[in-house]
Design a protein around this motif. Structure first.
Motif, short mmCIF file in Angstrom:
data_model
loop_
_atom_site.label_atom_id
_atom_site.label_comp_id
_atom_site.label_asym_id
_atom_site.label_seq_id
_atom_site.Cartn_x
_atom_site.Cartn_y
_atom_site.Cartn_z
N GLN A 110 -23.84 -53.10 -67.24
CA GLN A 110 -24.22 -52.91 -68.63
C GLN A 110 -23.04 -53.34 -69.49
OE1 GLN A 110 -27.14 -51.55 -70.34
NE2 GLN A 110 -25.98 -52.49 -71.99
N SER A 111 -23.30 -54.27 -70.41
CA SER A 111 -22.23 -54.77 -71.27
C SER A 111 -22.56 -54.49 -72.72
CB SER A 111 -22.02 -56.28 -71.06
OG SER A 111 -23.17 -57.00 -71.44
N THR A 129 -23.81 -56.45 -79.67
CA THR A 129 -24.69 -56.94 -78.60
C THR A 129 -24.69 -55.97 -77.44
OG1 THR A 129 -22.89 -58.21 -77.60
CG2 THR A 129 -24.28 -59.35 -79.20
N ARG A 131 -26.22 -55.91 -73.26
CA ARG A 131 -26.91 -56.63 -72.20
C ARG A 131 -26.92 -55.80 -70.92
NH1 ARG A 131 -23.48 -60.58 -74.41
NH2 ARG A 131 -24.57 -62.31 -75.46
N LEU A 133 -27.44 -56.51 -67.08
CA LEU A 133 -27.43 -57.68 -66.21
C LEU A 133 -27.62 -57.26 -64.75
CD1 LEU A 133 -24.36 -59.58 -67.71
CD2 LEU A 133 -26.78 -59.89 -68.26
#
Length: 228
Positions: A110-111, A129, A131, A133
């Motif tokens: 998780q970013s 943001t 993301r 992934l």
């Protein structure tokens, strides 16, 4: 005749400690520095198995990156008018990755990110943001295949079994030396008792010959008995 005497102290001031071969074996296994030293080798090799297996354990990671740019502008399309381009980019990621037996690697992370710029073309400002992934990488040649990735574990297990067999062999040899020493001591004590009895008998013979010197004993017999 010496079996009943051999277990008694040879000197009156001695402290008697009775030992059988089984007790010596137990004490050797517990206190022998040689045994303690050779015992460590299988343990070290067994740790190599754990180390090889740990290559497939899942690992978690946490990483962050901050990038600040402050560059002069070469054309107005970069910022829309400002003489310097200023940009800040921060990224944070946390996840878990795991290597599987085929050589592939699974990565789930998780970013979160934040970016801001002085360019008029960057809209909206203060962008965030996020993301989630999930990636999978599988080598096709080098490092691929179950046999290749399990070979390190198999080799560590083989080395461990070899070390255990070697330890058993060395342990048996050490116990054989202890057993030989035990019976060698028994033999030497029996031999000493026999020599003492022979000495007592020859002293009796010498005393008898000396007492009969004036009757029927010749001097050479006395000398030979004294020499014996």
């Amino acid at each position: 005749w010496w079996e009943g005497v051999i277990t008694q102290p040879l000197r009156s001031e001695s402290c008697l400690i009775r030992l059988d071969i089984e007790t010596l074996w137990k004490q050797t296994l517990q206190h022998s520095e040689q045994v303690l030293a050779i015992r460590e080798t299988p343990l070290i090799e067994r740790e190599n198995i754990v180390q090889a297996q740990a290559d497939f354990d899942p690992t978690t990671y946490l990483q962050t990156k901050f990038k600040h740019v402050n560059d002069p502008v070469g054309n107005q399309l970069t910022t829309g008018g400002a003489p310097r381009f200023i940009n800040e980019d921060w990224d944070f990621a946390a996840g878990m990755r795991k290597k599987i037996t085929s050589g592939g690697q699974v990565d789930v992370s998780q970013s979160l990110g934040f970016e801001n710029s002085n360019s008029i073309f960057f809209t909206p400002q203060d962008q965030g943001t996020g993301r989630l992934l999930a990636t999978y990488r599988q080598p096709l040649l080098k490092g691929a295949g179950w046999c290749y990735n399990q070979s390190f574990i198999v080799l560590a297990e083989v080395n461990t079994r070899t070390a255990e067999d070697q330890f058993t062999k060395q342990l048996h040899e050490q116990l054989v030396l202890v057993t030989k020493g035990y019976w060698q001591l028994y033999y030497q004590r029996a031999w000493l008792l026999q020599q003492r009895r022979h000495l007592a008998r020859v002293e009796e013979v010498l005393a008898s010959l000396e007492a009969r010197r004036e009757i029927d004993t010749i001097e050479s017999q006395v000398v030979r008995a004294r020499a014996a």
